[in-house]
Design a protein around this motif. Structure first.
Motif, PDB file in Angstrom:
ATOM      1  N   GLY A 137       0.820  -1.204   0.000  1.00  0.00           N
ATOM      2  CA  GLY A 137       0.000   0.000   0.000  1.00  0.00           C
ATOM      3  C   GLY A 137       0.854   1.254   0.000  1.00  0.00           C
ATOM      4  O   GLY A 137       0.563   2.224  -0.706  1.00  0.00           O
ATOM      5  N   ILE A 138       1.915   1.236   0.791  1.00  0.00           N
ATOM      6  CA  ILE A 138       2.837   2.366   0.834  1.00  0.00           C
ATOM      7  C   ILE A 138       3.579   2.488  -0.495  1.00  0.00           C
ATOM      8  O   ILE A 138       3.730   3.585  -1.044  1.00  0.00           O
ATOM      9  CB  ILE A 138       3.822   2.201   2.005  1.00  0.00           C
ATOM     10  CG1 ILE A 138       3.070   2.322   3.346  1.00  0.00           C
ATOM     11  CG2 ILE A 138       4.946   3.228   1.914  1.00  0.00           C
ATOM     12  CD1 ILE A 138       3.886   1.940   4.553  1.00  0.00           C
ATOM     13  N   LYS A 139       4.022   1.359  -1.043  1.00  0.00           N
ATOM     14  CA  LYS A 139       4.748   1.374  -2.311  1.00  0.00           C
ATOM     15  C   LYS A 139       3.903   1.972  -3.435  1.00  0.00           C
ATOM     16  O   LYS A 139       4.399   2.772  -4.248  1.00  0.00           O
ATOM     17  CB  LYS A 139       5.188  -0.039  -2.681  1.00  0.00           C
ATOM     18  CG  LYS A 139       6.016  -0.101  -3.955  1.00  0.00           C
ATOM     19  CD  LYS A 139       6.666  -1.463  -4.136  1.00  0.00           C
ATOM     20  CE  LYS A 139       5.735  -2.465  -4.771  1.00  0.00           C
ATOM     21  NZ  LYS A 139       6.445  -3.705  -5.163  1.00  0.00           N
ATOM     22  N   GLY A 140       2.631   1.610  -3.491  1.00  0.00           N
ATOM     23  CA  GLY A 140       1.760   2.140  -4.540  1.00  0.00           C
ATOM     24  C   GLY A 140       1.615   3.646  -4.470  1.00  0.00           C
ATOM     25  O   GLY A 140       1.628   4.336  -5.504  1.00  0.00           O
ATOM     26  N   ASP A 171       6.611  -4.332 -12.705  1.00  0.00           N
ATOM     27  CA  ASP A 171       6.853  -4.815 -14.063  1.00  0.00           C
ATOM     28  C   ASP A 171       6.144  -3.890 -15.044  1.00  0.00           C
ATOM     29  O   ASP A 171       4.919  -3.911 -15.158  1.00  0.00           O
ATOM     30  CB  ASP A 171       6.332  -6.245 -14.209  1.00  0.00           C
ATOM     31  CG  ASP A 171       6.525  -6.802 -15.620  1.00  0.00           C
ATOM     32  OD1 ASP A 171       7.217  -6.145 -16.435  1.00  0.00           O
ATOM     33  OD2 ASP A 171       5.970  -7.880 -15.908  1.00  0.00           O
ATOM     34  N   LEU A 172       6.916  -3.092 -15.747  1.00  0.00           N
ATOM     35  CA  LEU A 172       6.364  -2.180 -16.748  1.00  0.00           C
ATOM     36  C   LEU A 172       6.726  -2.629 -18.151  1.00  0.00           C
ATOM     37  O   LEU A 172       6.680  -1.844 -19.100  1.00  0.00           O
ATOM     38  CB  LEU A 172       6.863  -0.748 -16.498  1.00  0.00           C
ATOM     39  CG  LEU A 172       6.545  -0.149 -15.121  1.00  0.00           C
ATOM     40  CD1 LEU A 172       7.100   1.259 -15.021  1.00  0.00           C
ATOM     41  CD2 LEU A 172       5.059  -0.173 -14.828  1.00  0.00           C
ATOM     42  N   SER A 173       7.056  -3.903 -18.290  1.00  0.00           N
ATOM     43  CA  SER A 173       7.486  -4.415 -19.592  1.00  0.00           C
ATOM     44  C   SER A 173       6.319  -4.812 -20.485  1.00  0.00           C
ATOM     45  O   SER A 173       6.464  -4.895 -21.707  1.00  0.00           O
ATOM     46  CB  SER A 173       8.406  -5.629 -19.403  1.00  0.00           C
ATOM     47  OG  SER A 173       7.691  -6.724 -18.829  1.00  0.00           O
ATOM     48  N   ARG A 174       5.144  -5.059 -19.899  1.00  0.00           N
ATOM     49  CA  ARG A 174       3.995  -5.477 -20.704  1.00  0.00           C
ATOM     50  C   ARG A 174       3.372  -4.276 -21.403  1.00  0.00           C
ATOM     51  O   ARG A 174       3.341  -3.176 -20.874  1.00  0.00           O
ATOM     52  CB  ARG A 174       2.932  -6.147 -19.828  1.00  0.00           C
ATOM     53  CG  ARG A 174       3.393  -7.397 -19.110  1.00  0.00           C
ATOM     54  CD  ARG A 174       2.312  -7.875 -18.142  1.00  0.00           C
ATOM     55  NE  ARG A 174       2.033  -6.850 -17.138  1.00  0.00           N
ATOM     56  CZ  ARG A 174       0.927  -6.809 -16.408  1.00  0.00           C
ATOM     57  NH1 ARG A 174      -0.029  -7.722 -16.594  1.00  0.00           N
ATOM     58  NH2 ARG A 174       0.752  -5.857 -15.509  1.00  0.00           N
ATOM     59  N   CYS A 189      -2.964  -2.441  -4.860  1.00  0.00           N
ATOM     60  CA  CYS A 189      -1.973  -1.572  -5.490  1.00  0.00           C
ATOM     61  C   CYS A 189      -1.138  -2.336  -6.507  1.00  0.00           C
ATOM     62  O   CYS A 189      -0.873  -1.845  -7.599  1.00  0.00           O
ATOM     63  CB  CYS A 189      -1.039  -0.983  -4.421  1.00  0.00           C
ATOM     64  SG  CYS A 189      -1.620   0.547  -3.673  1.00  0.00           S
ATOM     65  N   GLN A 190      -0.733  -3.553  -6.138  1.00  0.00           N
ATOM     66  CA  GLN A 190       0.197  -4.287  -6.993  1.00  0.00           C
ATOM     67  C   GLN A 190      -0.416  -4.711  -8.322  1.00  0.00           C
ATOM     68  O   GLN A 190       0.322  -5.023  -9.270  1.00  0.00           O
ATOM     69  CB  GLN A 190       0.792  -5.491  -6.256  1.00  0.00           C
ATOM     70  CG  GLN A 190      -0.185  -6.415  -5.566  1.00  0.00           C
ATOM     71  CD  GLN A 190      -0.460  -6.057  -4.115  1.00  0.00           C
ATOM     72  OE1 GLN A 190      -0.717  -4.905  -3.816  1.00  0.00           O
ATOM     73  NE2 GLN A 190      -0.418  -7.050  -3.247  1.00  0.00           N
ATOM     74  N   GLU A 191      -1.745  -4.687  -8.440  1.00  0.00           N
ATOM     75  CA  GLU A 191      -2.393  -5.017  -9.708  1.00  0.00           C
ATOM     76  C   GLU A 191      -3.182  -3.846 -10.276  1.00  0.00           C
ATOM     77  O   GLU A 191      -4.043  -4.022 -11.126  1.00  0.00           O
ATOM     78  CB  GLU A 191      -3.303  -6.233  -9.533  1.00  0.00           C
ATOM     79  CG  GLU A 191      -2.542  -7.519  -9.223  1.00  0.00           C
ATOM     80  CD  GLU A 191      -3.460  -8.708  -9.098  1.00  0.00           C
ATOM     81  OE1 GLU A 191      -3.800  -9.321 -10.136  1.00  0.00           O
ATOM     82  OE2 GLU A 191      -3.850  -9.024  -7.952  1.00  0.00           O
ATOM     83  N   THR A 192      -2.868  -2.657  -9.810  1.00  0.00           N
ATOM     84  CA  THR A 192      -3.485  -1.443 -10.358  1.00  0.00           C
ATOM     85  C   THR A 192      -2.436  -0.404 -10.745  1.00  0.00           C
ATOM     86  O   THR A 192      -2.489   0.165 -11.841  1.00  0.00           O
ATOM     87  CB  THR A 192      -4.460  -0.808  -9.346  1.00  0.00           C
ATOM     88  OG1 THR A 192      -5.416  -1.770  -8.916  1.00  0.00           O
ATOM     89  CG2 THR A 192      -5.189   0.383  -9.961  1.00  0.00           C
ATOM     90  N   VAL A 193      -1.494  -0.145  -9.851  1.00  0.00           N
ATOM     91  CA  VAL A 193      -0.518   0.916 -10.101  1.00  0.00           C
ATOM     92  C   VAL A 193       0.355   0.638 -11.332  1.00  0.00           C
ATOM     93  O   VAL A 193       0.510   1.531 -12.181  1.00  0.00           O
ATOM     94  CB  VAL A 193       0.338   1.184  -8.845  1.00  0.00           C
ATOM     95  CG1 VAL A 193       1.421   2.224  -9.142  1.00  0.00           C
ATOM     96  CG2 VAL A 193      -0.544   1.658  -7.694  1.00  0.00           C
ATOM     97  N   PRO A 194       0.918  -0.563 -11.496  1.00  0.00           N
ATOM     98  CA  PRO A 194       1.719  -0.791 -12.714  1.00  0.00           C
ATOM     99  C   PRO A 194       0.916  -0.629 -13.996  1.00  0.00           C
ATOM    100  O   PRO A 194       1.425  -0.089 -14.988  1.00  0.00           O
ATOM    101  CB  PRO A 194       2.217  -2.238 -12.553  1.00  0.00           C
ATOM    102  CG  PRO A 194       2.071  -2.551 -11.116  1.00  0.00           C
ATOM    103  CD  PRO A 194       0.921  -1.738 -10.623  1.00  0.00           C
ATOM    104  N   GLU A 195      -0.325  -1.091 -13.980  1.00  0.00           N
ATOM    105  CA  GLU A 195      -1.176  -0.973 -15.166  1.00  0.00           C
ATOM    106  C   GLU A 195      -1.501   0.489 -15.465  1.00  0.00           C
ATOM    107  O   GLU A 195      -1.518   0.911 -16.627  1.00  0.00           O
ATOM    108  CB  GLU A 195      -2.454  -1.785 -14.965  1.00  0.00           C
ATOM    109  CG  GLU A 195      -2.255  -3.286 -14.976  1.00  0.00           C
ATOM    110  CD  GLU A 195      -1.686  -3.854 -13.695  1.00  0.00           C
ATOM    111  OE1 GLU A 195      -1.363  -5.063 -13.672  1.00  0.00           O
ATOM    112  OE2 GLU A 195      -1.541  -3.114 -12.691  1.00  0.00           O
ATOM    113  N   ALA A 196      -1.740   1.276 -14.416  1.00  0.00           N
ATOM    114  CA  ALA A 196      -2.020   2.698 -14.611  1.00  0.00           C
ATOM    115  C   ALA A 196      -0.801   3.427 -15.166  1.00  0.00           C
ATOM    116  O   ALA A 196      -0.920   4.271 -16.071  1.00  0.00           O
ATOM    117  CB  ALA A 196      -2.460   3.336 -13.296  1.00  0.00           C
TER     118      ALA A 196
END
Length: 272
Positions: A137-140, A171-174, A189-196
């Protein structure tokens, strides 16, 4: 902040996988409205303005708790998650270990209010951990605020990608085309922030970032809120969208938005 609120409003009608995973959709409809994402974005901004220059973590904690409970109780039906709803109603203000994406969606003002990246990350952590004190949560929250700070201070998309990957391990490679087919409603966060962040990186202007984020599906209001907050810092927001945003928030929310703009741009007349 306007980018975050617009993302929330535009994404609100497509939340819970209600969209068609396309970039071709009307930006606004009768049902397009702000949700808890915007309410808490306003609350955190108000709190940080109140906390003053160079606040320590405890000052931020106290101000954010006070503001979020005030605004949450003012708008009790904005769509809060279960754990956060209980926290709002409780007299106990202890954090509850969440790694939900709420910590990231409410942090846009953090990315604008501090001069250094170190201060930005510290403030994002403090604003998040009053509820979302799980490391994810903090990381996001830190990643989102960092991306905003980097975008507004002239860094390239490649520099933003490299920093977020190195510092936070996302992972921002996708590509969005790779994410889109199997992506679904998830509130971590871990399945929303990278996608955003990926939607921001692929977008070619503010509106295209918004459309790209919505096209992924899932928790669309929050996903697009986060993507829009970064896109605003990088591209700015078209004036017609600023005007539409103001039509769809309440006067008291607009007051906080104006106070934030006046603090962030004290030497300029507030045009937004």
């Amino acid at each position: 902040m306007i980018g975050a609120i617009l993302g929330d409003i535009i994404g609100s009608v497509y939340e819970f996988d209600r969209g068609n995973k396309t970039k071709e959709f009307p930006l606004f409809s009768r049902g397009s409205t702000f949700t808890d994402d915007s309410v808490m974005t306003i609350a955190v901004a108000e709190a940080l303005i109140e906390a003053g220059e160079h606040p320590d973590a405890e000052t931020i904690h106290e101000a954010v708790i006070r503001a979020m409970k005030k605004w949450g109780r003012k708008y009790p039906d904005a769509g809060y998650g279960g754990g956060f709803r209980l926290w709002l109603r409780s007299e106990n203000s202890s954090p509850y270990g969440s790694y939900g994406n709420g910590s990231a969606m409410r942090t846009s003002s953090v990315g604008w209010l501090y001069e250094t990246l170190a201060e930005t990350r510290a403030a994002a952590k403090a604003a998040a951990e009053v509820t979302h004190n799980h490391p994810e949560g903090i990381k996001g929250a830190e990643a989102t605020a960092s991306a905003i700070w980097l975008a507004r201070t002239g860094h390239t998309k490649q520099e933003i990608r490299d920093y977020i990957t190195a510092e936070f391990g996302y992972d921002l490679s996708r590509t969005c085309d790779e994410i889109r087919p199997g992506y679904h409603h998830v509130e971590s966060c871990q399945e929303t922030v990278p996608e955003a962040i990926t939607a921001f990186l692929e977008g070619i202007d503010f509106e295209d970032v918004i459309r790209t984020a919505v096209s992924l599906g899932g928790d669309c209001d929050t996903l697009t809120c986060i993507a829009g907050s970064i896109a605003e810092a990088y591209y700015g927001v078209p004036e017609d969208l600023v005007k539409e945003c103001r039509k769809r928030i309440t006067p008291e929310m607009a007051e906080v938005l104006d106070a934030f703009l006046a603090k962030r741009f004290p030497s300029e007349s507030v045009k937004n």
